[in-house]
Design a protein around this motif. Structure first.
Motif, PDB file in Angstrom:
ATOM      1  N   ILE A   2       0.599  -1.048  -0.318  1.00  0.00           N
ATOM      2  CA  ILE A   2      -0.268   0.134  -0.249  1.00  0.00           C
ATOM      3  C   ILE A   2       0.972   1.296   0.357  1.00  0.00           C
ATOM      4  O   ILE A   2       0.382   1.944  -0.558  1.00  0.00           O
ATOM      5  CB  ILE A   2      -1.187   0.253   1.223  1.00  0.00           C
ATOM      6  N   ARG A   3       1.884   1.059   0.946  1.00  0.00           N
ATOM      7  CA  ARG A   3       3.470   2.399   0.344  1.00  0.00           C
ATOM      8  C   ARG A   3       3.439   2.815  -0.567  1.00  0.00           C
ATOM      9  O   ARG A   3       3.169   3.505  -1.196  1.00  0.00           O
ATOM     10  CB  ARG A   3       3.899   2.037   1.991  1.00  0.00           C
ATOM     11  N   LYS A   4       3.743   1.661  -1.490  1.00  0.00           N
ATOM     12  CA  LYS A   4       4.563   2.057  -2.446  1.00  0.00           C
ATOM     13  C   LYS A   4       3.456   2.418  -3.753  1.00  0.00           C
ATOM     14  O   LYS A   4       3.403   3.553  -4.449  1.00  0.00           O
ATOM     15  CB  LYS A   4       4.479   0.406  -3.536  1.00  0.00           C
ATOM     16  N   ILE A   5       2.137   2.036  -3.206  1.00  0.00           N
ATOM     17  CA  ILE A   5       0.570   2.619  -4.204  1.00  0.00           C
ATOM     18  C   ILE A   5       0.652   4.049  -3.568  1.00  0.00           C
ATOM     19  O   ILE A   5       0.362   4.485  -4.914  1.00  0.00           O
ATOM     20  CB  ILE A   5      -0.701   1.266  -4.064  1.00  0.00           C
ATOM     21  N   VAL A   6       0.741   4.428  -2.558  1.00  0.00           N
ATOM     22  CA  VAL A   6       0.576   6.005  -2.512  1.00  0.00           C
ATOM     23  C   VAL A   6       1.860   6.719  -2.820  1.00  0.00           C
ATOM     24  O   VAL A   6       1.656   7.635  -3.431  1.00  0.00           O
ATOM     25  CB  VAL A   6       0.032   5.705  -0.641  1.00  0.00           C
ATOM     26  N   LEU A   7       2.773   5.675  -2.903  1.00  0.00           N
ATOM     27  CA  LEU A   7       4.184   6.713  -3.130  1.00  0.00           C
ATOM     28  C   LEU A   7       4.003   6.724  -5.053  1.00  0.00           C
ATOM     29  O   LEU A   7       4.410   7.949  -5.260  1.00  0.00           O
ATOM     30  CB  LEU A   7       5.531   6.020  -3.245  1.00  0.00           C
ATOM     31  N   TYR A   8       3.441   6.519  -5.127  1.00  0.00           N
ATOM     32  CA  TYR A   8       3.168   5.892  -6.626  1.00  0.00           C
ATOM     33  C   TYR A   8       1.964   7.360  -6.989  1.00  0.00           C
ATOM     34  O   TYR A   8       1.821   8.045  -8.755  1.00  0.00           O
ATOM     35  CB  TYR A   8       2.484   4.764  -7.782  1.00  0.00           C
ATOM     36  N   ILE A   9       0.680   7.328  -6.639  1.00  0.00           N
ATOM     37  CA  ILE A   9      -0.074   8.362  -6.734  1.00  0.00           C
ATOM     38  C   ILE A   9       0.605   9.461  -6.457  1.00  0.00           C
ATOM     39  O   ILE A   9       0.561  10.581  -6.692  1.00  0.00           O
ATOM     40  CB  ILE A   9      -1.087   7.569  -6.590  1.00  0.00           C
ATOM     41  N   ALA A  10       1.108  10.060  -5.715  1.00  0.00           N
ATOM     42  CA  ALA A  10       1.851  10.951  -4.740  1.00  0.00           C
ATOM     43  C   ALA A  10       3.488  11.807  -6.082  1.00  0.00           C
ATOM     44  O   ALA A  10       2.991  12.404  -6.717  1.00  0.00           O
ATOM     45  CB  ALA A  10       2.324  10.701  -3.130  1.00  0.00           C
ATOM     46  N   SER A  12       2.765  10.532  -9.092  1.00  0.00           N
ATOM     47  CA  SER A  12       2.309  10.837 -10.588  1.00  0.00           C
ATOM     48  C   SER A  12       1.688  12.212 -10.396  1.00  0.00           C
ATOM     49  O   SER A  12       1.893  12.873 -11.789  1.00  0.00           O
ATOM     50  CB  SER A  12       1.447  10.061 -10.688  1.00  0.00           C
TER      51      SER A  12
END
Length: 116
Positions: A2-10, A12
């Motif tokens: 989940i941390r990776k997904i949040v990091l990728y969204i931020a 982007s």
């Protein structure tokens, strides 16, 4: 995970925002020249002051060209102040959009010359 997904969204969102502001700042929509009598130059605004001007291109009030000047263009601002009421030629860039701290219009003067 989940941390990776949040990091990728931020990341982007940050890249999209930087890209948008860069596009608005660096890419003009059009460039042109207009001539007429300089009828107004003012430094206006309540919280954020911007430089605005108007050029009369004919007898009718419908032929008024409204433009803005970036704050860092001090030489252009001084030329406009000195030539108020005179016939001038303005070179300008039109932007796709503007930001409230730049000015009221999408037209930004880049060069001023006095007509002879």
């Amino acid at each position: 995970m989940i941390r990776k997904i949040v990091l990728y969204i931020a990341l982007s969102l940050t890249l999209i925002t930087v890209g948008y502001f860069s596009f608005i700042y660096y890419i003009p929509y059009s460039e042109g020249v207009r001539s007429g009598e300089l009828i107004k130059i003012s430094h206006k605004g309540f919280v954020v002051k911007t430089w605005e001007g108007e050029l009369s291109q004919g007898i009718s009030g419908a032929q008024i060209f409204a433009f803005s000047i970036m704050d860092n263009e001090t030489a252009i601002i001084e030329q406009l102040k000195q030539n108020q009421g005179k016939k001038v030629t303005l070179e300008y860039e039109e932007r796709y959009k503007t930001f409230f701290w730049w000015g009221d219009t999408r037209y930004f003067v880049t060069k001023v010359s006095l007509e002879k």
